[in-house]
Structures are given as C-alpha cells and as structure tokens.
Write a protein that holds these residues in place. Structure first.
Motif, PDB file in Angstrom:
ATOM      1  N   SER A  67       0.160 -15.521 -14.236  1.00  0.00           N
ATOM      2  CA  SER A  67       0.318 -14.674 -15.416  1.00  0.00           C
ATOM      3  C   SER A  67      -0.708 -13.543 -15.410  1.00  0.00           C
ATOM      4  O   SER A  67      -0.397 -12.394 -15.748  1.00  0.00           O
ATOM      5  N   MET A  68      -1.931 -13.881 -15.026  1.00  0.00           N
ATOM      6  CA  MET A  68      -2.975 -12.851 -14.995  1.00  0.00           C
ATOM      7  C   MET A  68      -2.651 -11.772 -13.962  1.00  0.00           C
ATOM      8  O   MET A  68      -2.946 -10.593 -14.187  1.00  0.00           O
ATOM      9  N   VAL A  69      -2.066 -12.148 -12.861  1.00  0.00           N
ATOM     10  CA  VAL A  69      -1.650 -11.144 -11.877  1.00  0.00           C
ATOM     11  C   VAL A  69      -0.626 -10.207 -12.513  1.00  0.00           C
ATOM     12  O   VAL A  69      -0.722  -8.980 -12.409  1.00  0.00           O
ATOM     13  N   LEU A  70       0.315 -10.809 -13.220  1.00  0.00           N
ATOM     14  CA  LEU A  70       1.337 -10.007 -13.890  1.00  0.00           C
ATOM     15  C   LEU A  70       0.715  -9.013 -14.869  1.00  0.00           C
ATOM     16  O   LEU A  70       1.170  -7.875 -14.988  1.00  0.00           O
ATOM     17  N   ARG A  71      -0.284  -9.457 -15.585  1.00  0.00           N
ATOM     18  CA  ARG A  71      -0.909  -8.591 -16.588  1.00  0.00           C
ATOM     19  C   ARG A  71      -1.990  -7.716 -15.980  1.00  0.00           C
ATOM     20  O   ARG A  71      -2.749  -7.081 -16.703  1.00  0.00           O
ATOM     21  N   ASP A  72      -2.129  -7.758 -14.652  1.00  0.00           N
ATOM     22  CA  ASP A  72      -3.143  -6.944 -13.971  1.00  0.00           C
ATOM     23  C   ASP A  72      -4.548  -7.248 -14.457  1.00  0.00           C
ATOM     24  O   ASP A  72      -5.383  -6.349 -14.590  1.00  0.00           O
ATOM     25  N   ASN A  73      -4.802  -8.498 -14.715  1.00  0.00           N
ATOM     26  CA  ASN A  73      -6.145  -8.902 -15.129  1.00  0.00           C
ATOM     27  C   ASN A  73      -7.090  -8.795 -13.930  1.00  0.00           C
ATOM     28  O   ASN A  73      -6.835  -9.383 -12.879  1.00  0.00           O
ATOM     29  N   PRO A  74      -8.180  -8.037 -14.073  1.00  0.00           N
ATOM     30  CA  PRO A  74      -9.043  -7.745 -12.927  1.00  0.00           C
ATOM     31  C   PRO A  74      -9.832  -8.964 -12.441  1.00  0.00           C
ATOM     32  O   PRO A  74     -10.426  -8.917 -11.366  1.00  0.00           O
ATOM     33  N   ARG A  75      -9.819 -10.048 -13.226  1.00  0.00           N
ATOM     34  CA  ARG A  75     -10.628 -11.195 -12.808  1.00  0.00           C
ATOM     35  C   ARG A  75     -10.013 -11.945 -11.615  1.00  0.00           C
ATOM     36  O   ARG A  75     -10.662 -12.791 -11.016  1.00  0.00           O
ATOM     37  N   VAL A  76      -8.733 -11.637 -11.314  1.00  0.00           N
ATOM     38  CA  VAL A  76      -8.101 -12.350 -10.204  1.00  0.00           C
ATOM     39  C   VAL A  76      -8.588 -11.785  -8.865  1.00  0.00           C
ATOM     40  O   VAL A  76      -8.695 -10.566  -8.694  1.00  0.00           O
ATOM     41  N   HIS A  77      -8.871 -12.655  -7.944  1.00  0.00           N
ATOM     42  CA  HIS A  77      -9.320 -12.233  -6.614  1.00  0.00           C
ATOM     43  C   HIS A  77      -8.220 -11.410  -5.926  1.00  0.00           C
ATOM     44  O   HIS A  77      -7.047 -11.776  -5.966  1.00  0.00           O
ATOM     45  N   PRO A  78      -8.617 -10.314  -5.307  1.00  0.00           N
ATOM     46  CA  PRO A  78      -7.636  -9.428  -4.669  1.00  0.00           C
ATOM     47  C   PRO A  78      -6.708 -10.155  -3.692  1.00  0.00           C
ATOM     48  O   PRO A  78      -5.501  -9.870  -3.659  1.00  0.00           O
ATOM     49  N   ASP A  79      -7.250 -11.081  -2.916  1.00  0.00           N
ATOM     50  CA  ASP A  79      -6.404 -11.814  -1.971  1.00  0.00           C
ATOM     51  C   ASP A  79      -5.352 -12.637  -2.713  1.00  0.00           C
ATOM     52  O   ASP A  79      -4.172 -12.630  -2.362  1.00  0.00           O
ATOM     53  N   THR A  80      -5.804 -13.327  -3.742  1.00  0.00           N
ATOM     54  CA  THR A  80      -4.890 -14.115  -4.562  1.00  0.00           C
ATOM     55  C   THR A  80      -3.804 -13.207  -5.132  1.00  0.00           C
ATOM     56  O   THR A  80      -2.605 -13.503  -5.064  1.00  0.00           O
ATOM     57  N   ARG A  81      -4.273 -12.117  -5.676  1.00  0.00           N
ATOM     58  CA  ARG A  81      -3.342 -11.158  -6.278  1.00  0.00           C
ATOM     59  C   ARG A  81      -2.261 -10.755  -5.277  1.00  0.00           C
ATOM     60  O   ARG A  81      -1.071 -10.772  -5.583  1.00  0.00           O
ATOM     61  N   ALA A  82      -2.687 -10.438  -4.061  1.00  0.00           N
ATOM     62  CA  ALA A  82      -1.741  -9.993  -3.040  1.00  0.00           C
ATOM     63  C   ALA A  82      -0.739 -11.107  -2.715  1.00  0.00           C
ATOM     64  O   ALA A  82       0.471 -10.862  -2.618  1.00  0.00           O
ATOM     65  N   ARG A  83      -1.260 -12.332  -2.577  1.00  0.00           N
ATOM     66  CA  ARG A  83      -0.387 -13.452  -2.263  1.00  0.00           C
ATOM     67  C   ARG A  83       0.671 -13.649  -3.344  1.00  0.00           C
ATOM     68  O   ARG A  83       1.852 -13.834  -3.073  1.00  0.00           O
ATOM     69  N   VAL A  84       0.197 -13.582  -4.593  1.00  0.00           N
ATOM     70  CA  VAL A  84       1.111 -13.768  -5.724  1.00  0.00           C
ATOM     71  C   VAL A  84       2.159 -12.655  -5.750  1.00  0.00           C
ATOM     72  O   VAL A  84       3.352 -12.902  -5.891  1.00  0.00           O
ATOM     73  N   ARG A  85       1.698 -11.438  -5.594  1.00  0.00           N
ATOM     74  CA  ARG A  85       2.611 -10.299  -5.597  1.00  0.00           C
ATOM     75  C   ARG A  85       3.728 -10.499  -4.573  1.00  0.00           C
ATOM     76  O   ARG A  85       4.906 -10.256  -4.854  1.00  0.00           O
ATOM     77  N   ALA A  86       3.318 -10.907  -3.380  1.00  0.00           N
ATOM     78  CA  ALA A  86       4.297 -11.097  -2.310  1.00  0.00           C
ATOM     79  C   ALA A  86       5.312 -12.170  -2.699  1.00  0.00           C
ATOM     80  O   ALA A  86       6.528 -12.016  -2.485  1.00  0.00           O
ATOM     81  N   GLU A  87       4.816 -13.239  -3.298  1.00  0.00           N
ATOM     82  CA  GLU A  87       5.706 -14.343  -3.660  1.00  0.00           C
ATOM     83  C   GLU A  87       6.663 -13.932  -4.792  1.00  0.00           C
ATOM     84  O   GLU A  87       7.836 -14.307  -4.797  1.00  0.00           O
ATOM     85  N   LEU A  88       6.155 -13.162  -5.745  1.00  0.00           N
ATOM     86  CA  LEU A  88       6.996 -12.660  -6.836  1.00  0.00           C
ATOM     87  C   LEU A  88       8.163 -11.872  -6.246  1.00  0.00           C
ATOM     88  O   LEU A  88       9.320 -12.056  -6.614  1.00  0.00           O
ATOM     89  N   GLU A  89       7.812 -11.003  -5.339  1.00  0.00           N
ATOM     90  CA  GLU A  89       8.809 -10.162  -4.683  1.00  0.00           C
ATOM     91  C   GLU A  89       9.802 -11.030  -3.900  1.00  0.00           C
ATOM     92  O   GLU A  89      11.013 -10.859  -3.991  1.00  0.00           O
TER      93      GLU A  89
END
Lengths: 359, 359
Positions: free
Chosen positions: B24-46
């Motif tokens: 959810s935090m990735v979705l809301r662009d919360n900066p506390r998420v680690h960039p690597d995590t963010r990237a992984r999540v983004r890829a999976e969402l897609e």
DNA sequence: CTGAAAGCGCTTACAG
DNA sequence: CTGAAAGCGCTTACAG
C-alpha cells in the motif's frame, strides 16, 4: 461547511435498538423482517437522512458496482452527445449510473482517462476508441475482468480485441449516399473528409468505391480528399475539391460535420449547394435538417445507438449474451433533403416551396 | 467470460513476500519504502495487472471519493453538452472522475437521478436544477454533507439554498441584445420564448424591459410570447409574433434554440430574417455562427462555464472558498452577426426573394 | 525500513 | 424474526 459525520447503518441500528444486520435487511427489502420493525427502521432512515453507501456494499458482496463507464472522443460533438444521452437514459432506467470520460481522440489521454475510471470499479465499459487504439494497451489498462463494448470503430489492427462491438453499417451507408448521387446523374463524385486510416472512414470509402464500381466508374484518385472531421477543416479544404479539371460535381462526405463545413465552404467560393454541387452527410445530427440547404444524409440515430449500446452491455452483465464476443451492426438509412436535389433554385427556399418543386 | 478473481494488494504482497501495508505504501509513494522493495513491488503490480480499488481506499481513509457528480437537464442540448465537456476536461486534469446524470427537466427524474448518484459518494455535485426544484427536496436527497454548486438557475423560491452558485449574467445579456436592436432602429421588439417562471427567463425578460424603459418604450403585453425553449416549439409559435397589428419588427429570443426555430418559422411564413425581421439569440452555441443568416447572439461560452464550474467546485473541496455560499456571475457579451443586420447583405436574399411577392 | 492489527460501511451465512 | 461474527480491499497509526 459540513461538520456532520456520515450517518451509517450502525447509527440507525442503535437508534432503533436493532442490529446492523436487521437494518441492512430492511434496506434490501428482505421479507424476513417483521413489518413493524421494517416501518420503524424506514422512519429512522428518513429521520436521520441516511444515504446508502453503495461502494461499501459492493465491496462486501463482491460484485462490481452499478456504474457503467462511457468513454467517447468528444462530448461537444453532437453525435457523441446524443449517443451519451441515449446511454444515460437506458442506464438510468435500469438503475445504473454513468461514469463519463472523453479522450479528445488522443490515445494517451484515453489511457489516463481509462486508468482513472477503472479504479471506480465500473461493471462495464462502453468505449468509442480513439484513433490508433490497440487491443494490447486497452486490455492492459482495463484488466481482463471488465466487460467492454466497443462502439463505432474497430481497433488499429482492424480487430475488436475479443470484446463486444456495436458497429454502424458504414459501408452500406456510404453506398446508399453514393447510389443516390449516381441516380441524380452525377458521375464525378468525391469522397470528402475523414482520416483514411480510421476504420469508419475506411469502411465508408469502401462503400463509396463499391457503388461507383457497380456504375462502371473508376474513381479519380484526386476525388479522395482527407481532412479532420470537423466543420472548420472541411470549410478550409473545400477548394481542394475544385483543384482538378474536370472537378467533381458532388461529394459523399465522411460525416455531417464535414458536410456542413463543405456547405459553408461552397458558399464562400460562390457555389450553390444543391444546385451547382450536391452534398451528402453521414450521421443525421439534429442540425442536418436545419442546415441550408437541408442536408441529405445517412441517419445513424446516435441516441438510439446509445440506448442500444447500454442495452447490449446490460444484457452482457446479466449473462444473456453468448460467451464469445458479439458484434451488432446497426443499420442506417438514407434521408433525402435539399442538398442533393437537382431542381433549380430550391436551395435556399422555404420548405414548402422546396417540396413543391421536388414533386 | 471473466472467470478470473480480482487481483488485490494481498496477492501482490504474497508474491513479493511482503505485507499488504508495504505494498500500500508503494502505491501511495510513501518515501519510507526501500527503493529496491519499491521496484520489486512495482514490477509485480504490473505483472499481475493490478488495478487499484479506489472505493475500498476511500472507505478506509474516510474522505469522499474523487468523483464529482454533474446533473444537467438534457445532454443532447449543445449548451449542456459543451458545458459538460468543459467540466469533464477540468476534472480529468485534476485527476477527478465525472458521474453524469440528466433530468429531462423533470423534478421527479431529478430526485431519482440524484438519489442514485449520491450513493456513489461523490465529493461534490454540480447541478443545473430542473424547473421547479426546491431547496428542501434537494437537500433531503443530497444530505447536508455534499458540497453543491448550482449552475445557470436559482431554485423555485428564487434562492440558492445556501449552496454555491455559478450564474450567467442573464439580465445584462438580454439588455445588450435589446440595446443592439434599439440601435438598429427597432421600436417594437418582442421577447420570444422560454417559460416565464424559470429564473433565467425572468432575468432575461428583466434586462429586456430595462433596455426598453431606458429608451422610453413601454412594451406591449402582446410582445411577450412564451414557448418551450426548443427549436420545434419556436418554429410553431412564430405566427404568434404577427398576431397583432402593428407587429414587432424584431425579437430578443430566450436562447439560440428558440432563435434558430424562429429563423425557420420566419422562412416558412415568407419573411426574411435579417431583412424583414431582426432576431437575437442567447448562448452562442456552435450552430449559431452557421445558421442562415448567422445569428446575432449573446455569448455565454458554455465550455468555459464548465471549466469554471469544475474549478469552483475543486476550490470548494480544497477549502479555498469562504465558508459562506459563494455566487459567481459569469459575464456575457454580444456577438453581432447577420440576423440583425439591415437589408444591404445580399448573401441570404436569394431564398426569400422568390417568396418576396407573397409576403 | 517493514509488519500486525484495527477498522471504514456494508452483507452474508449461520445460529438462535 | 433478529443478532453476532466474519470479511470485502484498502490505509493508518503503532511497534519493532
């Protein structure tokens, strides 16, 4: 300005000394609730000004919302405005609600608009695709679960991406228009307006070509003139019709907007539509009958198409359509008016007189 | 046809070995998420084709949805179609979504449509009220929490029910039109069309009366002719203009639809608009410029009004407007075209000349 | 930087 | 005929 908290089922339940479950059943008209209880709850709902939260409900019970999304190219275009009015009327009657978006014929805007609409979990989508839409991009944004009805155009590969499709019989319409002009004695007939690579334009040109071929006429390439399907562009392009010698004596126009622009363009270069030059349109928007001269055109009845589109989508939602994608072709008809009448000087006359001389 | 289950945050979280909270935090662009995590999540969402469920989100975090409801009288009317297109454009740009309804000028349908729309929890409502709407009934259905912007008309008691209001300067517009006709030398000027008890008609009649009064003219009661604001009705009522002797020589029309109908009606009874009889409209819909003769009218620029309405509503939602209800009056201007020009213009004479002797 | 838990407003089995 | 409980898909403190 709005300090009050939302009134929920729990509030009503508390006020009535009942559970949320019972109040919910009253809302859904569940017959198991005692009539007295029902009456008490109804009164309290009214008293507190309760408003149902359909989102919460559909979240819980799983099904999609009762919204249907409609995306058109341009709402200010009367063809789409009347279409949208038809969709709206049919949906409202069925208790559905309309989510509207428009793309301005841009694939990028279309992606953005769809992304935004889809997040509202519509039950279905009616889409008049922007030029150069592809099934791949559309499906990526809509997901695999959303029932889609394409209207008016196929996609860039000419297909419909496994979706339902409500088509206008463009080929037959253009054929009717062309045959009408041939019957009036015209031999050099242009096809004026539209973008060659839009599916509707391609189909209309095909019908035009067929009618000419049947009459043994090979169209001069110079008779095919592209322009954006707006009145302004058509007026601007009018001189292109007379660039060759011999010039065409009539034009099948891509749509009414183009035809109306052409009427203006003809007047500007001193020609009399319906007399010196014959014009047909396509769509029969409200304005066609009031143009001067009144426009001979192909009736597509956009409002009826809107009703039809909404009904197709509702049938799909109720599982009343076969599982495979379903294409419906709406037939069109020729509406003869003064813009193609050959009779002298009827062009700018009152309806009564025009009728008289046509007889 | 759609057997697949909806992809949710939980699916993405599971596939990434993370919690829903992180996704959810990735979705809301919360900066506390680690960039690597963010990237992984983004890829999976897609990869899974995730589509955000805005309803669930706004249910949780409390605020209303990002939808704005628009209710107009008739979408097939170009004035409202262009208005809606403007509203849509401004909302889309701001990331909002449009819920559309239309009332067909019926208070009952309006209640039904509003009831249905309101259940979708719109953030605000833009309403062009049907004739005879009352604040009481509207508030009952909309609840006290929904910000409302009235457009184009006041309510039946003449008020705005404590809501924001975007008005057209009807009085000034009708005054401009009337003054223009007076300047052309007309003295017997009718006010044609509209329903007396609609607020817009009342205001336009007031402006008309003022201009006449300033010119020292007391209008003959027979100069005030009501009719439904449609082209068809106006064409039908045209003879009423000439029932008295002496008859008016010009008419200020309630709106463009009426004026266009009057043009047709005049042609039918053998009069030359812009020559024998001068006509002004109100609205400047696209068609006004293309009428024959082109219509002198009052420009209201419905598309710009739509943009303005949407912006007012967004400002209200962002708390940028004072707490008290806010009225905005959109100014209008006179657009002079051939329908009020004197006899020198030959362009549009050919039609009437043939019938001239009959007049 | 990430997770467990509570809860938005509703409905749906399941008890009673 | 009515209620207690679980859960739809998400977000928001609060821990850690």
């Amino acid at each position: 300005m709005t300090p009050t908290r939302r009134v929920t089922l729990a509030d009503i339940a508390a006020a009535c000394g009942l559970s949320k479950a019972t109040v919910s059943m009253v809302l859904r008209d569940n017959p198991r609730v005692h009539p007295d209880t029902r009456a008490r709850v109804r009164a309290e709902l009214e008293r507190q000004g309760y408003v149902y939260h359909r989102g919460a409900a559909s979240l819980r019970h799983g099904g999609a919302s009762n919204a249907v999304a409609l995306v058109v190219n341009d709402l200010a275009n009367p063809f789409f405005a009347e279409f949208a009015a038809g969709v709206d009327a049919a949906l409202a009657e069925a208790g559905h609600v309309l989510l509207l978006g428009s793309t301005g014929e841009s694939v990028e805007r279309q992606q953005a608009v769809l992304a935004s609409l889809v997040e509202h979990d519509p039950a279905a989508l009616i889409l008049s695709p922007a030029e150069h839409s592809t099934a791949t991009r559309l499906r990526r944004i809509c997901g695999p679960r959303l029932p889609v009805l394409l209207f008016n155009r196929t996609l860039d590969d000419g297909g419909t991406g496994d979706w339902d499709y409500l088509a206008l019989d463009n080929r037959a319409g253009a054929r009717l228009a062309t045959e009408h002009l041939l019957a009036q004695g015209h031999r050099a007939i242009a096809f004026f307006g539209g973008h060659r690579d839009s599916s509707s334009c391609g189909e209309r040109r095909a019908g035009y070509r067929e009618a000419l071929a049947d009459a043994g006429i090979a169209p001069d390439p110079g008779w095919l003139i592209e322009c954006a399907p707006t009145r302004l562009e058509a007026a601007r392009q009018t001189p292109a019709l007379f660039a060759r010698d011999p010039a065409p004596t009539a034009a099948v126009c891509y749509n009414d907007a183009v035809a109306l622009g052409l009427l203006a363009g003809l007047a500007r270069c001193g020609r009399r539509a319906g007399h010196d030059f014959a014009v047909t349109g396509f769509d029969d928007i409200a304005e066609a009958a009031f143009a001067s001269p009144p426009l001979t055109t192909i009736t597509t009845d956009p409002r009826a198409r809107g009703l039809q589109a909404a009904r197709l989508v509702l049938a799909r939602l109720r599982g009343e359509l076969p599982d495979s994608p379903h294409t419906t072709v709406a037939s069109v008809s020729l509406q003869i008016r003064a813009s193609t009448s050959a009779a002298s000087d009827t062009t700018f006359q009152s309806p009564a007189r025009a009728r008289g001389s046509a007889a």
